[in-house]
Design an enzyme around this catalytic site. Structure first.
Site, short mmCIF file in Angstrom:
data_model
loop_
_atom_site.label_atom_id
_atom_site.label_comp_id
_atom_site.label_asym_id
_atom_site.label_seq_id
_atom_site.Cartn_x
_atom_site.Cartn_y
_atom_site.Cartn_z
N LYS A 22 0.62 -1.06 0.11
CA LYS A 22 -0.30 0.36 -0.24
C LYS A 22 0.98 1.35 -0.17
O LYS A 22 0.50 2.00 -1.00
CB LYS A 22 -0.88 0.10 1.69
CG LYS A 22 -1.62 1.06 1.75
CD LYS A 22 -2.36 1.48 2.79
CE LYS A 22 -1.76 1.39 4.40
NZ LYS A 22 -1.30 2.55 4.25
N ASN A 23 2.00 1.06 0.91
CA ASN A 23 3.00 2.79 0.73
C ASN A 23 3.66 3.26 -0.18
O ASN A 23 4.59 3.45 -0.19
CB ASN A 23 3.37 2.54 2.35
CG ASN A 23 2.30 2.34 3.54
OD1 ASN A 23 0.88 2.63 3.24
ND2 ASN A 23 2.48 2.52 5.07
N ARG A 91 -4.02 10.01 3.98
CA ARG A 91 -2.89 11.02 4.40
C ARG A 91 -1.62 11.00 3.44
O ARG A 91 -1.28 11.70 2.81
CB ARG A 91 -1.54 9.95 5.36
CG ARG A 91 -0.34 10.56 5.50
CD ARG A 91 -0.41 11.26 6.19
NE ARG A 91 1.45 12.04 6.60
CZ ARG A 91 1.62 12.82 7.26
NH1 ARG A 91 0.87 13.92 7.35
NH2 ARG A 91 2.78 13.52 7.35
N CYS A 115 -4.64 7.75 9.43
CA CYS A 115 -4.68 7.04 10.74
C CYS A 115 -4.46 7.95 11.85
O CYS A 115 -3.80 9.07 11.46
CB CYS A 115 -4.10 5.77 11.26
SG CYS A 115 -4.28 4.52 10.00
N ARG A 120 0.94 13.99 12.53
CA ARG A 120 0.75 14.33 11.37
C ARG A 120 0.58 15.15 10.79
O ARG A 120 0.39 15.68 9.56
CB ARG A 120 -0.19 13.25 10.17
CG ARG A 120 -1.04 12.22 11.82
CD ARG A 120 0.02 10.41 11.22
NE ARG A 120 0.25 10.47 10.12
CZ ARG A 120 0.02 9.36 9.93
NH1 ARG A 120 -1.05 9.19 10.15
NH2 ARG A 120 0.44 8.02 8.10
N ILE A 122 2.63 18.57 8.34
CA ILE A 122 3.26 18.25 6.86
C ILE A 122 4.74 19.05 7.15
O ILE A 122 5.04 19.92 5.86
CB ILE A 122 2.41 18.42 6.03
CG1 ILE A 122 1.91 20.11 6.22
CG2 ILE A 122 1.04 17.36 6.29
CD1 ILE A 122 0.89 19.86 4.80
N ASP A 305 4.65 0.06 12.14
CA ASP A 305 3.34 -0.50 11.23
C ASP A 305 3.23 -2.13 12.08
O ASP A 305 2.32 -1.94 11.59
CB ASP A 305 3.09 -0.49 9.93
CG ASP A 305 3.15 1.59 9.46
OD1 ASP A 305 3.56 1.21 8.54
OD2 ASP A 305 3.10 2.44 10.11
N ILE A 327 8.28 6.86 16.84
CA ILE A 327 7.97 7.81 15.70
C ILE A 327 6.21 8.32 15.95
O ILE A 327 6.77 9.88 15.66
CB ILE A 327 7.06 5.90 14.69
CG1 ILE A 327 8.54 5.50 14.44
CG2 ILE A 327 7.32 7.27 13.39
CD1 ILE A 327 9.97 6.14 13.99
N ARG A 398 -8.78 -0.38 4.44
CA ARG A 398 -7.74 0.62 3.62
C ARG A 398 -6.33 0.22 3.35
O ARG A 398 -5.76 0.70 3.12
CB ARG A 398 -7.45 2.01 4.80
CG ARG A 398 -8.47 2.53 5.25
CD ARG A 398 -8.37 3.46 6.12
NE ARG A 398 -7.27 4.70 4.89
CZ ARG A 398 -6.31 5.39 5.88
NH1 ARG A 398 -6.24 5.18 7.33
NH2 ARG A 398 -5.15 5.72 5.24
C1 EPZ Z 1 4.40 6.70 5.85
O1 EPZ Z 1 3.85 7.69 7.12
C2 EPZ Z 1 3.49 4.91 6.05
N1 EPZ Z 1 2.04 6.10 6.09
C3 EPZ Z 1 3.30 4.77 7.95
O2 EPZ Z 1 2.00 3.79 7.68
C4 EPZ Z 1 4.11 4.76 8.35
O3 EPZ Z 1 3.64 4.48 9.53
C5 EPZ Z 1 5.16 6.42 8.05
O4 EPZ Z 1 5.39 6.54 7.27
C6 EPZ Z 1 6.18 5.92 8.90
O5 EPZ Z 1 7.24 4.60 8.64
C7 EPZ Z 1 1.98 5.92 4.16
O6 EPZ Z 1 3.03 5.58 3.63
C8 EPZ Z 1 1.06 6.11 3.45
P1 EPZ Z 1 6.63 10.89 8.09
P2 EPZ Z 1 3.97 9.00 6.54
O7 EPZ Z 1 6.23 11.21 7.72
O8 EPZ Z 1 4.60 9.63 5.86
C9 EPZ Z 1 6.75 13.56 11.89
C10 EPZ Z 1 0.39 2.99 7.45
O9 EPZ Z 1 -0.29 2.46 8.72
N2 EPZ Z 1 6.64 14.12 10.81
O10 EPZ Z 1 7.47 8.73 8.54
O11 EPZ Z 1 3.02 10.23 7.75
C11 EPZ Z 1 5.29 12.30 12.05
O12 EPZ Z 1 4.76 13.61 12.76
C12 EPZ Z 1 0.53 4.09 8.00
O13 EPZ Z 1 0.50 2.17 6.96
C13 EPZ Z 1 6.77 15.48 11.25
O14 EPZ Z 1 6.98 16.30 12.61
O15 EPZ Z 1 5.55 9.06 8.77
C14 EPZ Z 1 6.18 11.29 12.97
O16 EPZ Z 1 6.34 11.76 14.39
C15 EPZ Z 1 0.22 4.66 9.68
N3 EPZ Z 1 7.06 16.51 10.10
C16 EPZ Z 1 7.41 10.88 12.24
O17 EPZ Z 1 7.62 12.49 11.76
C17 EPZ Z 1 6.45 16.05 8.56
O18 EPZ Z 1 6.23 17.32 7.79
C18 EPZ Z 1 7.64 10.16 10.72
O19 EPZ Z 1 6.73 9.93 9.66
C19 EPZ Z 1 6.11 15.00 8.13
C20 EPZ Z 1 6.34 13.75 9.74
#
Ligand code: EPZ
Length: 420
Positions: A22-23, A91, A115, A120, A122, A305, A327, A398
């Site tokens: 999915k990701n 997301r 989720c 979350r 950006i 995850d 995380i 999802r």
């Molecule tokens: C991706 O989410 C995945 N989702 C998540 O899988 C996965 O848990 C995550 O990466 C970590 O591996 C998808 O690919 C759709 P991050 P993402 O940006 O990109 C912080 C599932 O169950 N952060 O790596 O949102 C954030 O809050 C889902 O399949 C900022 O602070 O994760 C988190 O604490 C859940 N600012 C950390 O970084 C930002 O601009 C990692 O988030 C972006 C993120």
């Protein structure tokens, strides 16, 4: 909301065919916005998040045929502002921002959903785009981005490892002028797969999978075809299913090298792990697992995850264990539901989950709260005493393709009912 009735006391044995990731599939679909040529993407899982991504692409003008593969003709794309009611559901919709900005010099994206496992934010996505030359305006519930000329490659040191932001910056850099270097980049296999897809279209990305990624901007992208990598989180979920039910499962069409940390922890729990080029077997030989301590981390660390699934494993294993989440801020929503079923779990302020293993869980009415909790509660129902009702299972669809069907093929007895 409809629910699953899950019969307990099952020992799960058999083969599971793992679906596409999915990701990886989600960002790759959105990356098609970057080209005017047709792309063909295979091994895309049938998920509601994927359906949403296809709806979003069609809404902005792409022509899409979704049979066994997904054929996208991005040439007709003309809209730069996808609708809020679709964007706010996942997301991954944030990954439309950079490609639309690159293609049309402007874009407007409502804040994404996903989720509720944390805030979350950006900010890292937007900081990366600004460094590449974009002007960003944050409105009440949307982001507007503008460029007056082609984005310019630069050196970007990520203050935090972020999968999503790494994808956003790569997608903005592929058609920028000059070299972009992303330092402290996310190293997930999904990032490698996205880079492989973009390079197939003519991008020039090297180093994906390492901490430093180099993107040499090119003037345009072509068409091409790509097969999405297997889903490592689905694989880990089914391996846990075998471990908690003292069974033996072989996951096929998967990629063992994406699960090194996970396989080590499963082996530490007493499972016999074997693997080949595209398969992994886990044999518990009828024994109760030992509990394992885990600290989640960005790849190649232990994946967040799989935290919920391993909380379940530790809940019924021998011994006391600690799982630390590093995380996300709110990834413990599965804990109260497992406690309802008889698990002995406490959580701490420092985001630790302390489990004292119990020999048995008991069926209850439990409620899904997010994607990974859904899968975990269904697995818990498979081994609990009695019949467990898992409510709000829309979360599951999802991210897991044919999850109950795959489980029923290895000995589970899961029925769906639509009682309100
Ligand atoms: C991706 O989410 C995945 N989702 C998540 O899988 C996965 O848990 C995550 O990466 C970590 O591996 C998808 O690919 C759709 P991050 P993402 O940006 O990109 C912080 C599932 O169950 N952060 O790596 O949102 C954030 O809050 C889902 O399949 C900022 O602070 O994760 C988190 O604490 C859940 N600012 C950390 O970084 C930002 O601009 C990692 O988030 C972006 C993120």
């Amino acid at each position: 909301m409809n629910q699953f009735c899950v019969e307990g006391n099952k020992k799960l044995n058999g083969n599971v065919i793992i679906s596409g990731s999915k990701n990886a599939a989600l960002p790759i679909l959105f990356m098609s916005i970057l080209t005017n040529h047709k792309v063909k993407i295979s091994n895309v899982p049938k998920l509601t998040d994927i359906d949403l991504a296809i709806q979003l692409l069609k809404y902005i003008g792409a022509e899409i045929k979704h049979q066994k593969c997904i054929l996208i003709d991005p040439k007709p794309i003309k809209l730069i502002c996808p609708p809020q009611n679709l964007i706010s559901k996942i997301r991954g919709s944030i990954w439309m921002l950079a490609p639309l900005l690159t293609r049309f010099n402007q874009a407007k994206i409502f804040f994404p959903g996903g989720c509720q496992i944390g805030k979350r934010p950006i900010d890292l996505h937007l900081k990366g785009l600004k460094k590449l030359g974009a002007t960003i305006r944050i409105k009440k519930n949307s982001i507007q981005a503008f460029i007056t000329k082609r984005m310019k490659g630069t050196h970007i040191l990520m203050e935090k490892i972020s999968v999503g932001a790494t994808v956003t910056i790569i997608s903005a850099a592929v058609l920028a002028e000059g070299l972009t270097v992303i330092e402290n980049a996310a190293r997930e296999p999904e990032i490698v797969d996205i880079a492989k897809f973009l390079n197939t279209l003519g991008a020039n990305i090297t180093g994906a999978g390492n901490k430093k990624i180099f993107i040499k901007g090119v003037s345009k992208l072509n068409g091409g075809k790509h097969k999405v990598i297997p889903d490592r989180i689905e694989t880990g979920t089914f391996l846990v299913a075998a471990a908690i039910s003292k069974g033996r499962v072989i996951c096929k069409k998967t990629e063992p090298k994406h699960l090194k940390q996970v396989l080590k922890k499963l082996s530490d729990s007493g499972a016999i792990i074997k693997f080949g080029k595209n398969w992994i077997s886990l044999d518990m030989r009828g024994k109760r697992p030992h509990s394992v301590d885990i600290s989640t981390a960005a790849y190649p660390g232990f994946p967040t995850d799989l935290l919920a699934q391993f909380t379940l494993l530790n809940s019924i294993s021998k011994g006391k264990s600690k799982i630390t989440e590093t995380i996300f801020e709110n990834r413990f929503m599965h804990v109260p539901q497992l406690i309802k079923m008889g698990a002995n779990i406490t959580t701490t302020q420092e985001k630790n989950i302390i489990c004292c293993g119990v020999p048995k869980l008991f069926s209850k009415n439990v409620f899904s709260t997010d994607l990974r909790t859904s899968a975990t509660l269904i697995l818990a129902g498979c081994i609990a005493e009695g019949i467990t009702q898992v409510h709000k299972i829309f979360h599951l669809f999802r991210g897991y393709e044919y999850f109950s069907k795959k489980l029923n093929l290895i000995g589970a007895n899961i029925k769906r009912n639509n009682k309100k």
